[in-house]
Write a protein that holds these residues in place. Structure first.
Motif, mmCIF file in Angstrom:
data_model
loop_
_atom_site.group_PDB
_atom_site.id
_atom_site.type_symbol
_atom_site.label_atom_id
_atom_site.label_comp_id
_atom_site.label_asym_id
_atom_site.label_seq_id
_atom_site.Cartn_x
_atom_site.Cartn_y
_atom_site.Cartn_z
ATOM 1 N N PHE A 67 0.826 -1.207 0.000
ATOM 2 C CA PHE A 67 0.000 0.000 0.000
ATOM 3 C C PHE A 67 0.861 1.258 0.000
ATOM 4 O O PHE A 67 0.625 2.189 -0.772
ATOM 5 C CB PHE A 67 -0.948 -0.025 1.208
ATOM 6 N N LEU A 68 1.871 1.279 0.867
ATOM 7 C CA LEU A 68 2.763 2.440 0.909
ATOM 8 C C LEU A 68 3.655 2.518 -0.320
ATOM 9 O O LEU A 68 3.820 3.591 -0.912
ATOM 10 C CB LEU A 68 3.618 2.422 2.176
ATOM 11 N N ALA A 69 4.267 1.396 -0.705
ATOM 12 C CA ALA A 69 5.166 1.399 -1.866
ATOM 13 C C ALA A 69 4.436 1.847 -3.124
ATOM 14 O O ALA A 69 5.009 2.516 -3.981
ATOM 15 C CB ALA A 69 5.779 0.019 -2.074
ATOM 16 N N PHE A 70 3.149 1.490 -3.222
ATOM 17 C CA PHE A 70 2.342 1.893 -4.374
ATOM 18 C C PHE A 70 1.689 3.259 -4.154
ATOM 19 O O PHE A 70 0.748 3.621 -4.845
ATOM 20 C CB PHE A 70 1.294 0.824 -4.686
ATOM 21 N N GLY A 71 2.218 4.030 -3.215
ATOM 22 C CA GLY A 71 1.762 5.409 -3.016
ATOM 23 C C GLY A 71 0.288 5.520 -2.726
ATOM 24 O O GLY A 71 -0.402 6.312 -3.351
ATOM 25 N N PHE A 72 -0.213 4.712 -1.785
ATOM 26 C CA PHE A 72 -1.626 4.702 -1.407
ATOM 27 C C PHE A 72 -2.521 4.301 -2.580
ATOM 28 O O PHE A 72 -3.680 4.680 -2.636
ATOM 29 C CB PHE A 72 -2.073 6.055 -0.829
ATOM 30 N N GLY A 73 -1.943 3.585 -3.522
ATOM 31 C CA GLY A 73 -2.694 3.115 -4.691
ATOM 32 C C GLY A 73 -2.450 3.911 -5.954
ATOM 33 O O GLY A 73 -2.815 3.477 -7.046
ATOM 34 N N SER A 74 -1.804 5.068 -5.838
ATOM 35 C CA SER A 74 -1.583 5.909 -7.026
ATOM 36 C C SER A 74 -0.706 5.219 -8.061
ATOM 37 O O SER A 74 -0.859 5.450 -9.263
ATOM 38 C CB SER A 74 -0.975 7.254 -6.629
ATOM 39 N N GLY A 75 0.199 4.361 -7.625
ATOM 40 C CA GLY A 75 1.071 3.650 -8.548
ATOM 41 C C GLY A 75 0.388 2.505 -9.269
ATOM 42 O O GLY A 75 0.954 1.931 -10.199
ATOM 43 N N ALA A 76 -0.816 2.158 -8.850
ATOM 44 C CA ALA A 76 -1.544 1.061 -9.480
ATOM 45 C C ALA A 76 -2.293 1.503 -10.728
ATOM 46 O O ALA A 76 -2.861 0.669 -11.430
ATOM 47 C CB ALA A 76 -2.521 0.431 -8.483
#
Length: 160
Positions: free
Chosen positions: A16-25
């Motif tokens: 969740f954090l690594a994906f920027g709260f989902g922005s990276g998804a």
């Protein structure tokens, strides 16, 4: 990378954090959307005294080295495009000691994305030679420093 691993960004706090709260998804331009997602966090951080801002950015870098390493190994892909915690930290570095206004935020965003995408020397050199979590983080840290120098010059010349 499997479809299953790409959907895991919300299943564990590290993803969740690594994906920027989902922005990276998001399917297109995850780095750009990750940087955009870093802006509201920056606006909160900017309210803190500089010493606390700096400590939090250093801690975010250290945490990011762990997060990026863990998640990339878990996904089986080095520096998966959806991992955008490095963009968060790079943008926060760009914005250190910058007067907060919509103009400086936009300039900081553009400058950081410019250096992060183009990766001029030595950014590209570090990106290609350092691996693991620190390797994922370091090119964005250097891009943030380059963008910070440019933004400080613009702020000084323009008198913001």
């Amino acid at each position: 990378m499997t479809e299953h691993s790409a959907r895991r960004w919300h299943n564990h706090w590290t993803h969740f954090l690594a994906f920027g709260f989902g922005s990276g998804a998001l399917p297109k331009a995850p780095g750009t959307f990750g940087t955009l997602a870093a802006i509201p966090v920056f606006l909160v951080l900017a309210q803190a005294p500089f010493w606390l801002y700096a400590v939090l950015v250093v801690l975010a870098f250290v945490l990011g080295c762990y997060l990026c390493d863990w998640v990339s190994r878990d996904m089986g892909v080095h520096d998966h495009g959806g991992i955008v915690w490095d963009e968060f930290v790079g943008f926060w570095i760009t914005m250190m000691l910058v007067p907060v206004s919509w103009i400086t935020v936009v300039l900081g965003f553009v400058l950081f994305r410019f250096f992060d995408v183009l990766k001029p020397w030595p950014i590209k050199w570090f990106d290609q030679r350092i691996h693991g979590g620190i390797g994922i983080m370091i090119d964005d840290v250097i891009a943030g420093v380059f963008a910070w120098v440019c933004l400080q010059g613009i702020v000084w010349v323009a008198g913001f």
